[in-house]
Design a protein around this motif. Sequence first.
Motif, PDB file in Angstrom:
ATOM      1  N   GLU A  11     -18.872 -46.570  44.475  1.00 21.37           N
ATOM      2  CA  GLU A  11     -18.002 -46.677  45.648  1.00 21.37           C
ATOM      3  C   GLU A  11     -16.861 -47.666  45.431  1.00 21.37           C
ATOM      4  N   LEU A  12     -17.046 -48.648  44.528  1.00 20.13           N
ATOM      5  CA  LEU A  12     -15.983 -49.606  44.248  1.00 20.13           C
ATOM      6  C   LEU A  12     -14.959 -49.051  43.264  1.00 20.13           C
ATOM      7  N   HIS A  13     -15.282 -47.947  42.626  1.00 18.07           N
ATOM      8  CA  HIS A  13     -14.414 -47.366  41.589  1.00 18.07           C
ATOM      9  C   HIS A  13     -14.208 -45.872  41.828  1.00 18.07           C
ATOM     10  N   ALA A  14     -14.327 -45.458  43.092  1.00 13.93           N
ATOM     11  CA  ALA A  14     -14.331 -44.027  43.400  1.00 13.93           C
ATOM     12  C   ALA A  14     -13.020 -43.348  43.008  1.00 13.93           C
ATOM     13  N   GLU A  15     -11.900 -44.007  43.214  1.00 13.20           N
ATOM     14  CA  GLU A  15     -10.616 -43.383  42.892  1.00 13.20           C
ATOM     15  C   GLU A  15     -10.505 -43.119  41.388  1.00 13.20           C
ATOM     16  N   THR A  16     -10.916 -44.102  40.574  1.00  7.93           N
ATOM     17  CA  THR A  16     -10.844 -43.932  39.121  1.00  7.93           C
ATOM     18  C   THR A  16     -11.824 -42.869  38.644  1.00  7.93           C
ATOM     19  N   LEU A  17     -13.039 -42.903  39.186  1.00  6.94           N
ATOM     20  CA  LEU A  17     -14.040 -41.913  38.783  1.00  6.94           C
ATOM     21  C   LEU A  17     -13.584 -40.497  39.119  1.00  6.94           C
ATOM     22  N   GLY A  18     -13.116 -40.308  40.350  1.00  4.18           N
ATOM     23  CA  GLY A  18     -12.677 -38.980  40.756  1.00  4.18           C
ATOM     24  C   GLY A  18     -11.425 -38.530  40.038  1.00  4.18           C
ATOM     25  N   GLY A  19     -10.594 -39.499  39.632  1.00  2.00           N
ATOM     26  CA  GLY A  19      -9.355 -39.158  38.943  1.00  2.00           C
ATOM     27  C   GLY A  19      -9.524 -38.876  37.467  1.00  2.00           C
ATOM     28  N   ASN A  20     -10.703 -39.192  36.921  1.00  2.00           N
ATOM     29  CA  ASN A  20     -10.960 -38.914  35.507  1.00  2.00           C
ATOM     30  C   ASN A  20     -11.464 -37.475  35.389  1.00  2.00           C
ATOM     31  N   HIS A  21     -10.535 -36.539  35.505  1.00  2.00           N
ATOM     32  CA  HIS A  21     -10.899 -35.122  35.568  1.00  2.00           C
ATOM     33  C   HIS A  21     -11.567 -34.645  34.287  1.00  2.00           C
ATOM     34  N   ALA A  22     -11.148 -35.190  33.156  1.00  2.00           N
ATOM     35  CA  ALA A  22     -11.724 -34.752  31.885  1.00  2.00           C
ATOM     36  C   ALA A  22     -13.205 -35.102  31.805  1.00  2.00           C
ATOM     37  N   MET A  23     -13.571 -36.317  32.245  1.00  2.00           N
ATOM     38  CA  MET A  23     -14.985 -36.697  32.212  1.00  2.00           C
ATOM     39  C   MET A  23     -15.786 -35.872  33.213  1.00  2.00           C
ATOM     40  N   CYS A  24     -15.235 -35.644  34.402  1.00  2.00           N
ATOM     41  CA  CYS A  24     -15.938 -34.817  35.387  1.00  2.00           C
ATOM     42  C   CYS A  24     -16.219 -33.421  34.817  1.00  2.00           C
ATOM     43  N   GLN A  25     -15.233 -32.853  34.120  1.00  2.00           N
ATOM     44  CA  GLN A  25     -15.423 -31.531  33.535  1.00  2.00           C
ATOM     45  C   GLN A  25     -16.459 -31.570  32.421  1.00  2.00           C
ATOM     46  N   ALA A  26     -16.456 -32.651  31.629  1.00  2.00           N
ATOM     47  CA  ALA A  26     -17.431 -32.772  30.543  1.00  2.00           C
ATOM     48  C   ALA A  26     -18.850 -32.795  31.086  1.00  2.00           C
ATOM     49  N   ILE A  27     -19.045 -33.477  32.207  1.00  2.00           N
ATOM     50  CA  ILE A  27     -20.380 -33.537  32.798  1.00  2.00           C
ATOM     51  C   ILE A  27     -20.753 -32.186  33.414  1.00  2.00           C
ATOM     52  N   ARG A  28     -19.793 -31.492  34.003  1.00  2.00           N
ATOM     53  CA  ARG A  28     -20.064 -30.150  34.517  1.00  2.00           C
ATOM     54  C   ARG A  28     -20.451 -29.213  33.371  1.00  2.00           C
ATOM     55  N   ASP A  29     -19.819 -29.391  32.223  1.00  2.00           N
ATOM     56  CA  ASP A  29     -20.138 -28.555  31.067  1.00  2.00           C
ATOM     57  C   ASP A  29     -21.572 -28.806  30.577  1.00  2.00           C
ATOM     58  N   VAL A  30     -21.992 -30.074  30.568  1.00  2.00           N
ATOM     59  CA  VAL A  30     -23.364 -30.404  30.167  1.00  2.00           C
ATOM     60  C   VAL A  30     -24.362 -29.737  31.105  1.00  2.00           C
ATOM     61  N   ASP A  31     -24.063 -29.784  32.396  1.00  2.00           N
ATOM     62  CA  ASP A  31     -24.952 -29.147  33.372  1.00  2.00           C
ATOM     63  C   ASP A  31     -24.986 -27.637  33.162  1.00  2.00           C
ATOM     64  N   ALA A  32     -23.826 -27.032  32.895  1.00  2.00           N
ATOM     65  CA  ALA A  32     -23.765 -25.584  32.698  1.00  2.00           C
ATOM     66  C   ALA A  32     -24.539 -25.146  31.462  1.00  2.00           C
ATOM     67  N   ARG A  33     -24.647 -26.030  30.474  1.00  2.00           N
ATOM     68  CA  ARG A  33     -25.411 -25.717  29.260  1.00  2.00           C
ATOM     69  C   ARG A  33     -26.914 -25.851  29.491  1.00  2.00           C
ATOM     70  N   GLY A  34     -27.323 -26.377  30.640  1.00  2.00           N
ATOM     71  CA  GLY A  34     -28.739 -26.482  30.957  1.00  2.00           C
ATOM     72  C   GLY A  34     -29.433 -27.663  30.332  1.00  2.00           C
ATOM     73  N   LEU A  35     -28.690 -28.716  29.945  1.00  2.00           N
ATOM     74  CA  LEU A  35     -29.329 -29.904  29.384  1.00  2.00           C
ATOM     75  C   LEU A  35     -29.952 -30.743  30.498  1.00  2.00           C
ATOM     76  N   PRO A  36     -31.038 -31.454  30.194  1.00  2.00           N
ATOM     77  CA  PRO A  36     -31.643 -32.323  31.215  1.00  2.00           C
ATOM     78  C   PRO A  36     -30.662 -33.413  31.656  1.00  2.00           C
ATOM     79  N   ILE A  37     -30.567 -33.616  32.958  1.00  2.00           N
ATOM     80  CA  ILE A  37     -29.747 -34.683  33.532  1.00  2.00           C
ATOM     81  C   ILE A  37     -30.594 -35.419  34.563  1.00  2.00           C
ATOM     82  N   VAL A  38     -30.628 -36.745  34.481  1.00  2.00           N
ATOM     83  CA  VAL A  38     -31.294 -37.580  35.477  1.00  2.00           C
ATOM     84  C   VAL A  38     -30.228 -38.458  36.118  1.00  2.00           C
ATOM     85  N   ALA A  39     -30.082 -38.352  37.439  1.00  2.00           N
ATOM     86  CA  ALA A  39     -29.065 -39.112  38.173  1.00  2.00           C
ATOM     87  C   ALA A  39     -29.744 -39.943  39.249  1.00  2.00           C
TER      88      ALA A  39
END
Length: 451
Positions: free
Chosen positions: A298-326
């Motif tokens: 919550e203190l870094h929400a703008e930067t996190l949401g604005g890092n579109h490349a990292m968000c896409q990379a994590i979506r790609d990991v999920d789409a590949r079916g790898l285990p994710i613990v959040a």
Amino acid sequence: MADTAYCPALFLSAMASGQGKTTVTAALARYHRRQGRRVTVFKTGPDYLDPQILAQASNAPVEPLDLWMAGDAFCREQLHRAALTSDLILIEGAMGLHDGTPSSADLAVAFDIPVVCVINARGMAQTVAAIGLGLARYRPEMRFHGLVANALGSERHRQLIEDSLPEDVQLLAAMPREERLALPSRHLGLVQPGEQDDPDNLSLEARLEAAADLLEGQTLTELPPAVAFASQSIDTPPEALAGKRIGIARDAAFSFVYAANVRLLEAMGAELCWFSPLADTTLPEGLDALWLPGGYPELHAETLGGNHAMCQAIRDVDARGLPIVAECGGMLYLQETLTDRAGTCYPMAGVLPGHGEMRTKRGCQGMQSAPLPEGEIRGHAHHHSRSHDTLTPMAHGRRASHPAPGEAIFRRGRLTASYLHLFFPSNPAAVAALLGGVAEPERSTPTGQPL
């Protein structure tokens, strides 16, 4: 390893939260470190923030000790290992001395460690003695070492308290009312050391040094009696994660990581690959699983949401079916949006349905276990947010001391998300299975405690 190790030890607790026990513990650790002693500090209960302050004060890692979350065997092993290499062991309690089940007093009694209680004396004098007497007598089997009177207004204030105490309850230290030395805090607790850079205030280092100076010449600085710590054998977990590359988020937004969790993953053969969702645009190559721990998204929400490349990379990991613990903040990051405490809404990674919103007053905390298909893993909740329009929960956490359902646990494919922070050593086999290991899950903790 020797069967029994001996080391001076003190358990620093208080009459309640907010009495200044972290400041006193940190000051005492820094004082002895300045004398050239090797000081090992532990923190009772689930806590990611106080240990960071205590680690800087002692110049050594700070581990959690908790009879419910970690178990008796884990606590015994940690204390024995510390006694083999330390000149002094300090343990900071949680809340008040007798609060919770198990309480700080339960832990002190279990290992026969002498107890010091910190009392904020603002607005009272002789009453401090009455409270101290009650704390000293409430559990006769507990070794009560003495009191620290905090936030004193004058030498006369100290004298009134000391003159009111019975002979067998000692005033070990008196800390003056020094507002400038108070450790800064926010909604989840103390501000992390790396963020205490306000030019108008003392640095953390200056606060620690000044607090240690205030203890100079006081009885509290004398080494306490040595305590006998018996060895405890805990089976080394099998290499159930051998050859697995696990990506772990770690930066200012994701910093709530227990060292014991990291050690366990390494002991099970995993290769750990750290990355920053704030600064990196790609994930480490060849990952087999992903762990997104809690922190302060919550203190870094703008930067996190604005890092579109990292968000896409994590979506790609999920789409590949790898285990994710959040966990907690990691889950908020995976949802669609996050609204900060000022009411500004930011887009997040969009891996999971749901919208996180920070709350200014109400929070949730407490011990819970996660009843997962892989096995039950103990942990805790501590957050000031809520999520809505989420998936239907797979299960809910089981509270340690209350029948009401705990935190929602979400499962979609191989992605597991919850507000719960998990303590991996409570069930190594379940953790291995959760992250794609080869071990069959066990249904009990390695400590032998019932779940």
